[in-house]
Enzyme design. Structure first.
Site, PDB file in Angstrom:
ATOM      1  N   HIS A  85       0.820  -1.226   0.000  1.00 18.79           N
ATOM      2  CA  HIS A  85       0.000   0.000   0.000  1.00 18.79           C
ATOM      3  C   HIS A  85       0.850   1.272   0.000  1.00 18.79           C
ATOM      4  O   HIS A  85       0.320   2.366  -0.209  1.00 18.79           O
ATOM      5  CB  HIS A  85      -0.915   0.048   1.228  1.00 18.79           C
ATOM      6  CG  HIS A  85      -1.944  -1.037   1.264  1.00 18.79           C
ATOM      7  ND1 HIS A  85      -2.813  -1.274   0.222  1.00 18.79           N
ATOM      8  CD2 HIS A  85      -2.239  -1.972   2.216  1.00 18.79           C
ATOM      9  CE1 HIS A  85      -3.601  -2.305   0.529  1.00 18.79           C
ATOM     10  NE2 HIS A  85      -3.262  -2.745   1.727  1.00 18.79           N
ATOM     11  N   ASP A 128      -4.152 -12.883   3.831  1.00 19.30           N
ATOM     12  CA  ASP A 128      -5.458 -12.431   4.319  1.00 19.30           C
ATOM     13  C   ASP A 128      -6.650 -12.836   3.447  1.00 19.30           C
ATOM     14  O   ASP A 128      -7.781 -12.603   3.869  1.00 19.30           O
ATOM     15  CB  ASP A 128      -5.452 -10.921   4.635  1.00 19.30           C
ATOM     16  CG  ASP A 128      -4.712 -10.087   3.617  1.00 19.30           C
ATOM     17  OD1 ASP A 128      -4.419 -10.584   2.522  1.00 19.30           O
ATOM     18  OD2 ASP A 128      -4.423  -8.905   3.934  1.00 19.30           O
ATOM     19  N   ASP A 132      -2.633 -10.762  -2.217  1.00 16.05           N
ATOM     20  CA  ASP A 132      -3.173 -10.235  -0.951  1.00 16.05           C
ATOM     21  C   ASP A 132      -4.656  -9.890  -1.157  1.00 16.05           C
ATOM     22  O   ASP A 132      -5.065  -9.536  -2.253  1.00 16.05           O
ATOM     23  CB  ASP A 132      -2.373  -8.983  -0.567  1.00 16.05           C
ATOM     24  CG  ASP A 132      -2.674  -8.495   0.842  1.00 16.05           C
ATOM     25  OD1 ASP A 132      -1.879  -8.807   1.751  1.00 16.05           O
ATOM     26  OD2 ASP A 132      -3.695  -7.802   1.043  1.00 16.05           O
ATOM     27  N   HIS A 173      -6.198  -7.385  -0.217  1.00 17.94           N
ATOM     28  CA  HIS A 173      -6.356  -5.955  -0.507  1.00 17.94           C
ATOM     29  C   HIS A 173      -5.637  -5.598  -1.815  1.00 17.94           C
ATOM     30  O   HIS A 173      -4.587  -6.181  -2.124  1.00 17.94           O
ATOM     31  CB  HIS A 173      -5.762  -5.121   0.637  1.00 17.94           C
ATOM     32  CG  HIS A 173      -6.345  -5.440   1.977  1.00 17.94           C
ATOM     33  ND1 HIS A 173      -5.725  -6.288   2.878  1.00 17.94           N
ATOM     34  CD2 HIS A 173      -7.505  -5.036   2.555  1.00 17.94           C
ATOM     35  CE1 HIS A 173      -6.480  -6.383   3.964  1.00 17.94           C
ATOM     36  NE2 HIS A 173      -7.563  -5.637   3.798  1.00 17.94           N
TER      37      HIS A 173
HETATM   38 ZN    ZN Z   1      -3.877  -7.258   2.898  1.00 19.78          ZN
END
Ligand code: ZN
Length: 342
Positions: free
Chosen positions: A125, A249, A162, A164
């Protein structure tokens, strides 16, 4: 056959983002226990080194790096609402990036065919001048730049599984055709980016592939997406290197994600990428830990991927037709978005 390289170190325990934070030192503690139990005949433990400031600045601005360095003087500093540092965080961040670069060097030198950097904090991120989502430095992006600058790599695949979307990684290479960024992620979800029409820009148009998935996808859906989208797109790109933002995740037990992937699913995804690496990349593939917040799920999933790096023949990839049907309209739309580029 040479053995996979594994980067891990006690120092990664020292980044403390505060009590109750999901990105906690115990994530590395369980992986230290796991790697201490590994057969030393089968894996090579690689001690990390700290990245240099020049290496960090491949992907981050000098003022931003100085801001992060200044947090070493504060017991606690909030870079954003959920990205908190302590006095050791800057140093741990340098060691996380340097650990990944150490692995890339070992693979480039032929010491290891592949490997896994088990480091924290995560990175995908992190933007050029902004920390967010538990991330300070974008380790995988710096790794790709490092391969370009040090080894002259011209085609690098970054696969980000991931849960996200890796907005920082996408941003780093949005106009760069030398890095194909492919992301599977829950959508809509944090950080909000990653729609399928985000495809890159300028010379990089078509070199960002977003695969936004509805919540509830499990092994069958992920393997269908890998089979129908990820593997064919990756093979056409013919990468010289494959880097994997391996977040755990999407695991069904994860408290942050809403997916249903199991250890076996991650192993099968790893196997499919290893096969692309065999065909295109002279076996060069490096995995980097991103998220994953249930300790048992993280430990068991990392163990499954480490096993895949060493012995993929025992891993079965079973494609499930009904999962294919459910996702077929989405897969077809993404194929249509990208077929004009290839
Ligand atoms: Zn993540």
């Amino acid at each position: 056959m040479k053995n996979p390289g594994v980067v891990i170190d006690q120092e990664y325990l020292k980044h403390q983002p505060g009590d109750g934070h999901p990105e906690r030192p115990e994530r590395i503690q369980v992986l230290l226990q796991l790697t201490q139990a590994l057969d030393a005949q089968k894996y090579i433990l690689l001690p990390p080194k700290s990245a240099t400031r020049a290496e960090i600045e491949f992907c981050h601005g000098a003022d931003y790096v100085s801001l992060l360095e200044s947090t070493s003087k504060e017991n606690q500093y909030a870079l954003d609402g959920d990205t908190i540092t302590c006095r050791d965080s800057f140093g741990v961040g340098l060691l996380a990036v340097g650990g990944f670069l150490r692995l890339l060097d070992a693979i480039a030198a032929g010491e290891n065919p592949n490997g896994f950097a088990l480091v924290r904090p995560p990175g995908h991120h992190a933007l050029r001048n902004r920390a967010m989502g538990f991330c300070m430095f974008n380790t995988i992006a710096i790794g790709a730049e490092y391969l370009k600058r040090t080894y002259g790599a011209k085609r690098i695949l970054i696969m980000d599984w991931d849960v996200h979307h890796g907005n920082g990684t996408q941003d780093a290479f949005y106009e760069d055709p030398s890095v194909l960024y492919v992301s599977t992620h829950q959508f809509p979800y944090y950080p909000g980016s990653g729609a399928m029409d985000e495809v890159g820009a300028g010379a990089g148009e078509g070199y960002t592939v977003n695969i936004p998935l509805p919540a509830g996808c499990a092994d069958a859906e992920y393997l269908r997406v890998f089979n129908d989208l990820v593997v064919p797109l990756a093979a056409k790109f013919a990468p010289e290197w494959i880097l994997v933002s391996a977040g755990f995740d999407p695991h069904r037990r994860d408290p942050l994600g809403g997916m249903g992937v199991t250890e076996e699913g991650f192993a099968a995804m790893a196997k499919m990428l290893l096969e692309v690496a065999d065909q295109c990349s002279d076996r060069r593939i490096a995995f980097l830990l991103e998220g994953g917040y249930d300790l048992a799920a993280l430990r068991n999933s990392v163990a499954a991927v480490l096993n895949a790096l060493r012995d993929r023949e025992s891993i079965s990839v079973q494609l499930n037709e009904s999962a294919g049907e459910r996702l077929q309209p989405l897969i077809r739309r993404i194929q249509q978005v990208h077929e004009k580029y290839r």
